[in-house]
Motif scaffolding. Sequence first.
Motif, short mmCIF file in Angstrom:
data_model
loop_
_atom_site.label_atom_id
_atom_site.label_comp_id
_atom_site.label_asym_id
_atom_site.label_seq_id
_atom_site.Cartn_x
_atom_site.Cartn_y
_atom_site.Cartn_z
N SER A 135 0.84 -1.19 0.00
CA SER A 135 0.00 0.00 0.00
C SER A 135 0.88 1.24 0.00
N PRO A 136 0.59 2.22 -0.86
CA PRO A 136 1.38 3.47 -0.86
C PRO A 136 1.26 4.24 0.45
N VAL A 137 0.13 4.05 1.15
CA VAL A 137 -0.11 4.75 2.43
C VAL A 137 -0.29 3.68 3.50
N ILE A 138 0.44 3.80 4.61
CA ILE A 138 0.40 2.78 5.65
C ILE A 138 -0.42 3.24 6.85
N HIS A 139 -0.37 4.53 7.16
CA HIS A 139 -1.07 5.06 8.33
C HIS A 139 -2.19 6.00 7.90
N GLY A 140 -3.33 5.92 8.62
CA GLY A 140 -4.45 6.82 8.35
C GLY A 140 -5.00 6.68 6.95
N TYR A 141 -5.02 5.46 6.43
CA TYR A 141 -5.38 5.26 5.03
C TYR A 141 -6.88 5.13 4.78
N ARG A 142 -7.67 4.94 5.81
CA ARG A 142 -9.11 4.67 5.60
C ARG A 142 -9.83 5.92 5.09
N ASN A 312 -9.23 2.11 0.91
CA ASN A 312 -7.91 2.71 0.80
C ASN A 312 -7.75 3.22 -0.63
N THR A 313 -7.93 4.52 -0.83
CA THR A 313 -7.95 5.07 -2.19
C THR A 313 -6.61 4.89 -2.89
#
Length: 491
Positions: A135-142, A312-313
């Motif tokens: 995933s390009p984003v690990i934290h706060g991804y929702r 997760n956009t």
Amino acid sequence: MVNRRAFLFRMALFSRVRSLPWRTSQPKGWPWAFLGTACEGTVTDVGTEGEQRERTSWKEESSQNLGFWRERLADQMLPLWRLNYEEQLKVKFESLKKNLETLESRLCKIGAGDPAPTTARSERPCSRLHPFMPSPVIHGYRNKSSFYINRGPDGNPKTVGHYLKSWGGSNVFCVQPSHLKDIPEKHNQVAQCFEAFLQQSTWGLSTDSCKAGPWHELIVRTTFLGHTMAIIIFNPQELSQEELCVQKEEIKEFFSTGPGAVCDLTSLYMKERTPRHQQLTPFQLLTGEPYIFEDILGLKVRISPGAFFQLNTSAAEVLYRTVGELGRVDRNTVIFDFSHGTGATGLSLARQTSQIFSMGLVGQALEDAKWTAAFNGITNWESHPGNMKEIMPQLLESQEDGRSLMALVDPSQCGLSNRVVQDIRNCRAIQTLVFVSCRPYGKSIKNIIKLCQPPDPDENLLGEPFVLRRAMPVDMFPHSLQCELVMLFTR
């Protein structure tokens, strides 16, 4: 730094009875089976400790500090949060590998695989599993979070958070989830403001666990375009229409001009939850815009309050690219899209394909997909609520033009209906199938077996079976045990 072995030892308590010690719900099948196998023989001391904790009364538990409850909630919601990201992907990969081995075994039993022990390892389904796409984003991804309302560990009856059970399982309460790594600050801000509203609201909270009180759930949705939608789900109970109107006005005022205005909501909805059969009434827009919008792979997508969209956009963009690459989509490809949601998966591939037929979209999801196609100038997309037989003439025409036919499947947690499986299997013109699953076990496994088993006239499975060629995992949910698995089948 916590290594994988230490993590698996800690998780041994969970595998001991195949459920979390506080009896929360969990997906069946992998990866708990893998964790249980990995930890076998290490649970004696931990299990004894768990049994002692189960005998602790709720009053004694409630005296524990907040850090204790926050840690338990994190273990329940995000079981991999203690591992670094690289180790998380290793755990997930091993889980998927074992899952595909189970699929291989079941296919061999029905004659859909080679049961001979000399089968080359390179030909086995589990060997076709590729490394994770992170995933390009690990934290706060929702981009969507759900919060519930109940008593907190401190006794506050209007706590907004996630459900947690006491060790004995006799008490249910809410713990604020602001520390969870997957929830963005914006979602926590809206949840905290809503809790502040509840504290000053004259509308009380029922202590009857069967009714769950008038306040049931808060849903927060956000987008990269800066839009924020809040949906409040409540149970009107015995309130009159006049009293309901008063409450709606109070909520509207709180988030429009009161302390909640700091949330800068794009949309504020309410939805009544009736006690009988737990039915939901239509969404009621209190203030703001009826929709929010997202930008994904250069596509502007409309999202209604009840429509499904990938959580997760950033990872969804990786997922959509993977679908196109794995299916070798080009200008000669006709796609039959059986995905649920707003049609974003198929629409994201529209500019690369010859034609897309979206099958089975209904309600808000269909209207969102139509708007998205029209706004983005997509003219080679069509929606068909019926089955494939209705567009068979166009299928035959596509074959004559030399175009290839591909089925794209991204079902909900309920899996595909038998009719859809039969339609795909019996359409001999479809030689390529891309199957996307966030739960590659249970219903998905049953669907795959039907698609891959030998022809069976009794089940109306007449076409040649599909064969798994490649499986590409995409990590849509860091810190959790879930992922998206993109599988390529041909025949």
